[in-house]
Design a protein around this motif. Structure first.
Motif, mmCIF file in Angstrom:
data_model
loop_
_atom_site.group_PDB
_atom_site.id
_atom_site.type_symbol
_atom_site.label_atom_id
_atom_site.label_comp_id
_atom_site.label_asym_id
_atom_site.label_seq_id
_atom_site.Cartn_x
_atom_site.Cartn_y
_atom_site.Cartn_z
ATOM 1 N N GLY A 128 2.182 -2.447 -32.235
ATOM 2 C CA GLY A 128 3.417 -1.893 -31.675
ATOM 3 C C GLY A 128 3.203 -0.644 -30.842
ATOM 4 N N ASP A 129 1.949 -0.177 -30.747
ATOM 5 C CA ASP A 129 1.681 1.032 -29.965
ATOM 6 C C ASP A 129 1.558 0.747 -28.478
ATOM 7 N N GLY A 130 1.661 -0.514 -28.101
ATOM 8 C CA GLY A 130 1.633 -0.839 -26.676
ATOM 9 C C GLY A 130 0.264 -1.237 -26.156
ATOM 10 N N TYR A 131 -0.665 -1.457 -27.056
ATOM 11 C CA TYR A 131 -1.999 -1.908 -26.636
ATOM 12 C C TYR A 131 -2.071 -3.423 -26.715
ATOM 13 N N ARG A 132 -2.824 -4.006 -25.791
ATOM 14 C CA ARG A 132 -3.107 -5.431 -25.895
ATOM 15 C C ARG A 132 -4.054 -5.620 -27.083
ATOM 16 N N PHE A 133 -3.719 -6.539 -27.920
ATOM 17 C CA PHE A 133 -4.449 -6.576 -29.175
ATOM 18 C C PHE A 133 -4.520 -7.976 -29.745
ATOM 19 N N HIS A 134 -5.697 -8.337 -30.205
ATOM 20 C CA HIS A 134 -5.845 -9.615 -30.877
ATOM 21 C C HIS A 134 -6.852 -9.458 -32.013
ATOM 22 N N THR A 135 -6.556 -10.038 -33.162
ATOM 23 C CA THR A 135 -7.529 -10.003 -34.262
ATOM 24 C C THR A 135 -7.507 -11.351 -34.972
ATOM 25 N N THR A 136 -8.633 -11.713 -35.526
ATOM 26 C CA THR A 136 -8.769 -13.049 -36.115
ATOM 27 C C THR A 136 -9.924 -13.069 -37.110
ATOM 28 N N GLY A 137 -9.871 -14.030 -38.004
ATOM 29 C CA GLY A 137 -10.984 -14.250 -38.914
ATOM 30 C C GLY A 137 -12.095 -15.065 -38.267
ATOM 31 N N LEU A 138 -11.800 -15.648 -37.105
ATOM 32 C CA LEU A 138 -12.857 -16.351 -36.350
ATOM 33 C C LEU A 138 -13.822 -15.333 -35.760
ATOM 34 N N THR A 139 -15.036 -15.756 -35.534
ATOM 35 C CA THR A 139 -15.990 -14.903 -34.837
ATOM 36 C C THR A 139 -15.390 -14.523 -33.482
ATOM 37 N N HIS A 140 -15.424 -13.223 -33.181
ATOM 38 C CA HIS A 140 -14.729 -12.750 -31.986
ATOM 39 C C HIS A 140 -15.590 -11.796 -31.160
ATOM 40 N N ASP A 141 -15.174 -11.588 -29.929
ATOM 41 C CA ASP A 141 -15.870 -10.641 -29.054
ATOM 42 C C ASP A 141 -15.184 -9.278 -29.135
ATOM 43 N N GLU A 142 -15.546 -8.372 -28.251
ATOM 44 C CA GLU A 142 -15.009 -7.007 -28.306
ATOM 45 C C GLU A 142 -13.506 -6.981 -28.074
ATOM 46 N N ARG A 143 -12.986 -8.002 -27.401
ATOM 47 C CA ARG A 143 -11.535 -8.065 -27.166
ATOM 48 C C ARG A 143 -10.801 -8.585 -28.407
ATOM 49 N N GLY A 144 -11.564 -9.117 -29.348
ATOM 50 C CA GLY A 144 -10.947 -9.709 -30.531
ATOM 51 C C GLY A 144 -10.631 -11.177 -30.350
ATOM 52 N N TYR A 145 -11.075 -11.743 -29.228
ATOM 53 C CA TYR A 145 -10.791 -13.164 -28.969
ATOM 54 C C TYR A 145 -11.853 -14.054 -29.614
ATOM 55 N N PRO A 146 -11.443 -15.200 -30.145
ATOM 56 C CA PRO A 146 -12.416 -16.130 -30.733
ATOM 57 C C PRO A 146 -13.504 -16.489 -29.718
ATOM 58 N N THR A 147 -14.741 -16.408 -30.175
ATOM 59 C CA THR A 147 -15.877 -16.705 -29.308
ATOM 60 C C THR A 147 -16.884 -17.472 -30.139
ATOM 61 N N MET A 148 -16.944 -18.777 -29.911
ATOM 62 C CA MET A 148 -17.751 -19.624 -30.791
ATOM 63 C C MET A 148 -19.172 -19.764 -30.286
ATOM 64 N N THR A 149 -19.899 -18.646 -30.274
ATOM 65 C CA THR A 149 -21.279 -18.734 -29.817
ATOM 66 C C THR A 149 -22.210 -18.051 -30.810
ATOM 67 N N VAL A 150 -23.465 -18.469 -30.764
ATOM 68 C CA VAL A 150 -24.492 -17.845 -31.604
ATOM 69 C C VAL A 150 -24.605 -16.359 -31.273
ATOM 70 N N GLU A 151 -24.496 -16.029 -29.983
ATOM 71 C CA GLU A 151 -24.660 -14.646 -29.548
ATOM 72 C C GLU A 151 -23.542 -13.755 -30.118
ATOM 73 N N ALA A 152 -22.312 -14.245 -30.011
ATOM 74 C CA ALA A 152 -21.178 -13.449 -30.504
ATOM 75 C C ALA A 152 -21.297 -13.243 -32.011
ATOM 76 N N GLN A 153 -21.709 -14.288 -32.701
ATOM 77 C CA GLN A 153 -21.905 -14.224 -34.152
ATOM 78 C C GLN A 153 -22.965 -13.173 -34.490
ATOM 79 N N GLN A 154 -24.065 -13.227 -33.728
ATOM 80 C CA GLN A 154 -25.171 -12.288 -33.953
ATOM 81 C C GLN A 154 -24.697 -10.839 -33.776
#
Lengths: 398, 189
Positions: free
Chosen positions: A241-267
């Motif tokens: 609610g602070d006005g930031y674009r925001f995403h969070t998940t239990g899936l492996t994610h990148d710096e944006r918080g978006y799901p990223t299904m790669t070995v690199e992102a997991q690492q």
């Protein structure tokens, strides 16, 4: 004196909100003291499902929250309780849930979610004797490995173990501070004996209690990435609610918080989840040592067992043994380096605990054959007979 | 005093926990020593047997459970029967004289008070436990009397302080009279 973990963090703490601080000298049980510690630490949202022997914590909070400005919800079960505090934390509110063995098992999936989403929360487990329903009203320390490894996958975690109602108060404050510093679920591994024991508890005035506030980003919404960390390995937070674009998940994610299904992102992600605790372990670890210099045997213990063990140690000293003690105030991360160091100079470690060998496995691993590790198991439902601990010490000292 | 153990027993609703809390609070908070109080947790409800224990010491109480009490406070016959065997050989029983009829070892001492009756005379049978507390304090002299009074004032609901203090003094006076009668040199009747 400022606590070591605060000093090492470099973060400037703020004084506690006086509304939550019941300053004075009290005669409280460990559960009530834990509840007071949470309120003093600034906790303003608690969700839980009552279970013996932890219920008194939420009873206390439920009674006091209306005057403190907090909200307590009795949830339908422990899965929901844990989920509610993870969600609550993203509003910027300090959150806690409270349970015991069976409920702790049910919380495991969402404790992993908190670890993956890097959500500061405190989970209190007032340990009773298990497995399963076990002995609901009687003491155990059988959840120590579950605290470390209970949720699937790899992640770092912090666990504390109080040995008195006073420490139930003090360490609950530390638990909230550590959760904010490292953005992890922090587990308060109490035990039924400490929870149900009434002793003197001194609650200092609010201006003497140091609180780590939520570390909110100063970056603009254009620059901010929710899972980008600097060298501290802990990303800054925002509030929903602070006005930031925001995403969070239990899936492996990148710096944006978006799901990223790669070995690199997991690492990158899982490595950081593990490293942020491991590389900062020296700042988090807290042990209390007594007479370890020149000792042949060091007794390693935690929680209520550290008090009972002290009697066994005194008996063994009277019979000529050179015994030191090392108490785990912080159980996870484990003081690996210190145990390795001691293993080079002592004959043996004696590890009494109210389980069939959990933290003793860690001691044994770190001793790596340089010193003997003797567990003193107890199935639960009571504490050790100090005489039994004394015998184990004398045997090990031979 | 190295370590003193106390067990308080009665039936649920008699105020076993309040007595134990006041003794512990008096010793730990107001006398500045150490006292660990543990109430028994079981399938207990109003009317069934209930107990609480106190381990009191000058230094930190390392072993919180009580194994051989120095003092057994018995407010019900069932409680006395359940716990009499763990009492030390030189132990003291403090009991509700109309409800408990203790048979003790020759080395043990037993002091009774009709605390329920005395509480009724004060107008509230509910303060029976506080009459017992005053009696316990004067018989055992374990905790300074003023610390007991302080702890009691802190432990009872606001507005009931006067009645509770009256009940406490009633028990104390009864004990002092009893002790005077039993004192060596006291006139035999």
């Amino acid at each position: 004196m400022r606590a070591h973990y605060l000093e090492a963090s470099g973060v400037r703490p703020v004084p506690a909100d006086p509304r939550g601080v019941l300053a004075g000298t009290h005669y409280l049980d460990g559960d009530f003291a834990c509840g007071e510690g949470a309120m003093a630490a600034g906790c303003r949202f608690v969700a839980g499902y009552p279970i013996t022997p932890s219920t008194e914590i939420v009873e206390r909070i439920g009674r006091r929250f209306p005057f403190v400005g907090g909200i307590f919800i009795q949830m339908e079960d422990e899965l929901a309780s844990m989920a509610a505090v993870v969600g609550g934390s993203w509003t910027g509110t300090k959150c806690m849930t409270v349970t015991s063995g069976p409920g702790f098992s049910l919380m495991m999936e969402n404790i992993g979610l908190a670890a993956m989403m890097e959500t500061p929360v405190v989970v209190v487990d007032v340990q009773r004797a298990g497995p399963s329903t076990g002995l609901p009203t009687m003491v155990g320390q059988g959840d120590m490995m579950q605290a470390r490894w209970g949720s699937h996958g790899d992640y770092g975690v912090i666990a504390l173990s109080p040995r008195s109602p006073q420490e139930a108060f003090d360490l609950t404050i530390d638990a909230f501070n550590l959760a904010e510093l490292y953005r992890v679920p922090v587990l308060m591994m109490m035990d039924e004996c400490v929870g149900h024991m009434t002793e003197k508890v001194v609650i200092p005035p609010a201006d003497q209690i140091e609180i780590v506030p939520r570390r909110l980003t100063k970056q603009s919404p254009a620059e901010y990435l929710p899972y980008r960390a600097d060298e501290s390995l802990v990303p800054e937070m925002i509030r929903a609610g602070d006005g930031y674009r925001f995403h969070t998940t239990g899936l492996t994610h990148d710096e944006r918080g978006y799901p990223t299904m790669t070995v690199e992102a997991q690492q990158v992600l899982v490595r950081r989840l593990v490293d942020k605790i491991q590389k900062n372990a020296h700042k988090i670890i807290r042990v209390e040592e007594d007479q370890t210099a020149g000792a042949d045997v060091v007794v390693v213990s935690y929680g209520i067992t550290s008090r009972v063990a002290q009697l066994g140690v005194e008996m063994a000293r009277e019979r000529g043994a050179r015994v030191g003690t090392l108490r785990l105030v912080v159980c996870w991360p484990f003081p690996e380096a210190r145990i390795r160091e001691l293993a080079r100079v002592v004959k043996a470690f004696v590890v009494p605990e109210i389980n069939f060998g959990q933290m003793s496995l860690e001691v044994e691993r770190c001793a790596a054959g340089r010193a003997i590790t003797t567990g003193v198991p107890h199935a639960g439902g009571g504490v050790h007979d100090p005489e039994e601990i004394c015998r184990a010490i004398l045997e090990a000292a031979r | 005093m190295d370590r003193t153990e106390v067990r308080v027993t009665g039936y649920g609703g008699q105020g076993v926990v309040l007595i134990s809390t006041v003794i512990g609070r008096a010793w730990a908070v107001h006398a500045g020593k150490h006292a660990a109080m543990i109430q028994s947790f079981g399938p207990e409800a109003r009317g069934s047997a209930c107990s609480a224990t106190l381990a009191m010491s000058e230094t930190e109480v390392l072993y919180p459970y009580v194994r051989h009490p120095d003092v057994l406070v018995a407010m019900s016959a069932e409680g006395f029967e359940l716990y009499k065997d763990e009492l030390k050989d030189e132990g003291v029983v403090v009991y509700e004289a109309n409800l408990v009829h203790p048979v003790v070892k020759p080395t043990q001492r037993a002091y009774g008070i009709p605390s329920t009756q005395l509480a009724e005379a004060l107008g509230r049978v509910l303060v029976q436990n506080v009459v017992m507390l005053g009696f316990f304090s004067a018989i055992t002299k374990l905790v300074p009397m003023e610390a007991m009074r302080e702890a009691l004032r802190h432990s009872v609901p606001a507005g009931t302080e006067e009645l509770n203090m009256k009940a406490f003094e009633k028990g104390r006076e009864y004990a002092e009279k009893l002790l005077a009668e039993h004192a060596p040199g006291a006139a035999k009747t």
